[in-house]
Structure formats: structure tokens, C-alpha cells
Design an enzyme around this catalytic site. Structure first.
Site, PDB file in Angstrom:
ATOM      1  N   ARG A  70      -1.571   3.195   8.040  1.00  0.00           N
ATOM      2  CA  ARG A  70      -0.834   4.036   7.092  1.00  0.00           C
ATOM      3  C   ARG A  70      -1.552   5.345   6.783  1.00  0.00           C
ATOM      4  O   ARG A  70      -0.922   6.315   6.392  1.00  0.00           O
ATOM      5  CB  ARG A  70      -0.488   3.248   5.834  1.00  0.00           C
ATOM      6  CG  ARG A  70       0.546   2.180   6.122  1.00  0.00           C
ATOM      7  CD  ARG A  70       0.874   1.341   4.913  1.00  0.00           C
ATOM      8  NE  ARG A  70       1.754   0.252   5.270  1.00  0.00           N
ATOM      9  CZ  ARG A  70       1.347  -0.960   5.593  1.00  0.00           C
ATOM     10  NH1 ARG A  70       0.063  -1.255   5.586  1.00  0.00           N
ATOM     11  NH2 ARG A  70       2.207  -1.891   5.928  1.00  0.00           N
ATOM     12  N   GLU A 107     -11.114  -9.817   3.399  1.00  0.00           N
ATOM     13  CA  GLU A 107     -10.941 -10.959   2.503  1.00  0.00           C
ATOM     14  C   GLU A 107     -11.210 -12.275   3.229  1.00  0.00           C
ATOM     15  O   GLU A 107     -11.808 -13.184   2.689  1.00  0.00           O
ATOM     16  CB  GLU A 107      -9.527 -10.941   1.922  1.00  0.00           C
ATOM     17  CG  GLU A 107      -9.325 -11.945   0.827  1.00  0.00           C
ATOM     18  CD  GLU A 107      -7.957 -11.819   0.183  1.00  0.00           C
ATOM     19  OE1 GLU A 107      -7.540 -12.788  -0.463  1.00  0.00           O
ATOM     20  OE2 GLU A 107      -7.311 -10.774   0.342  1.00  0.00           O
TER      21      GLU A 107
END
Length: 183
Positions: A70, A107
Site C-alpha cells: 500500500r 506478529e
């Protein structure tokens, strides 16, 4: 700040995506509207010109670094407005030619980013852009790549910052998040 509120209202919210318990904040509804896209880019460029450059000793930005994927939507538009180059950061193996790499923690596990070895000249002033900062792992990796090439990161710029994840404050330059979210 009416522009920020208008953009915030257009964010899509997708509960339980990509997994249960996560509310995904979607920027793509903004990009479907050319007026909102202009509003977004103008807001970010205004911040860069009035804040980032004001605090920079050289008063210039040589390159805008955009994170896969993005950041590729924002980076070229911002770079064009600033008269700067655009430099993509991609996952290792996706860029041609000689590259520099850095591992970073996510994560769930690790990943590796790469940047073309000749993309940033030593001493260049750089800003790093992406859509969202969560834990800051990918942004930190991009900053390390800039540093490996001798560049100076002036600021990390994001559309959205997740307030409840505080590790992002470990970055080596100031952070600007246009929209702060507790979602």
C-alpha cells in the site's frame, strides 16, 4: 481537520478480517473517489512541507520510500509533488539487481524486506510511507534499509496509527499518523 474527519468516515471497517478479533481498516474506499484521493495526498504533502521539512536542517527530501504494497499507492504521488524520487521496499526476491536485505519480526514469525542497492545515495534525506502502522516491524525494517544505504530518515508517515500497539515508538525518527485509531 475537517479533511481528516471526512477521510476517517470513508474508511471501510471489516470485522474479523483477516482473522477473528481483528477489525480491518480498509483505505481502498478512499482511492475509489478521486476527490478523496486528492484530499488524502494533499493533507500528507501539506504535513511534510509544513512540519517535516520545517524540522529538517537541509529543507529537502531526496526520496520517498514506500512499503510493499500500500505504500506503493501513496509513495509515487507524494514523491511527485515533492520533486523527489520514489524507492520501493519489497519482500526479498521481488526486486531485480543487487539488493540489501533486513530481517524483521512480525506478529507471527519473521519476514525479510529488500531495497535495490543503488536506490538511495549516501546522505539522502528520506521519508518512509505506508498505509498503517501496527507494531512498527515493517517500518523499522525499512528504516534499517535506508540506514544501510547511508540515508537519513526524516519521518515515518502513515494514514492510520493503531494506538493500542505501542511498539511503534521504537522507530528512529518522528512518526506522523493522520488518523489515530483504537480499533
Amino acid at each position: 481537520m475537517a479533511d481528516v474527519q471526512k477521510l476517517r468516515e470513508k474508511l471501510g471497517i471489516h470485522p474479523d478480517f483477516p482473522k477473528k478479533g481483528i477489525n480491518f481498516l480498509d483505505i481502498f474506499p478512499i482511492f475509489r473517489d478521486p476527490i478523496l484521493t486528492e484530499l488524502l495526498i494533499s493533507h500528507l504533502v501539506t504535513h511534510i512541507v509544513t512540519v517535516t521539512l520545517a524540522n529538517s536542517p537541509d529543507k529537502k527530501i531526496d526520496a520517498v520510500v514506500g512499503l510493499d504494497a500500500r505504500g506503493f499507492l501513496l509513495g509515487p504521488l507524494i514523491a511527485l509533488r515533492l520533486g523527489a524520487g520514489f524507492v520501493p521496499v519489497r519482500k526479498t526476491g521481488k526486486l531485480p539487481g543487487e539488493t540489501v536485505q533486513v530481517m524483521y519480526s512480525k506478529e507471527y514469525g519473521t519476514d525479510e524486506f529488500a531495497m535495490q542497492a543503488d536506490s538511495i545515495a549516501p546522505g539522502s534525506n528520506v521519508i518512509i510511507v505506508d498505509d498503517l502502522i501496527a507494531t512498527g516491524g515493517s517500518a523499522q525494517a525499512a528504516g534499517e534499509l535506508v540506514k544501510k544505504l547511508g540515508g537519513n530518515t526524516l519521518e515515518y508517515i502513515f494514514i492510520i496509527g493503531l494506538n493500542f500497539l505501542k511498539d511503534r515508538w521504537k522507530l528512529d525518527a518522528p512518526i506522523y499518523c493522520m488518523i489515530e485509531s483504537d480499533e
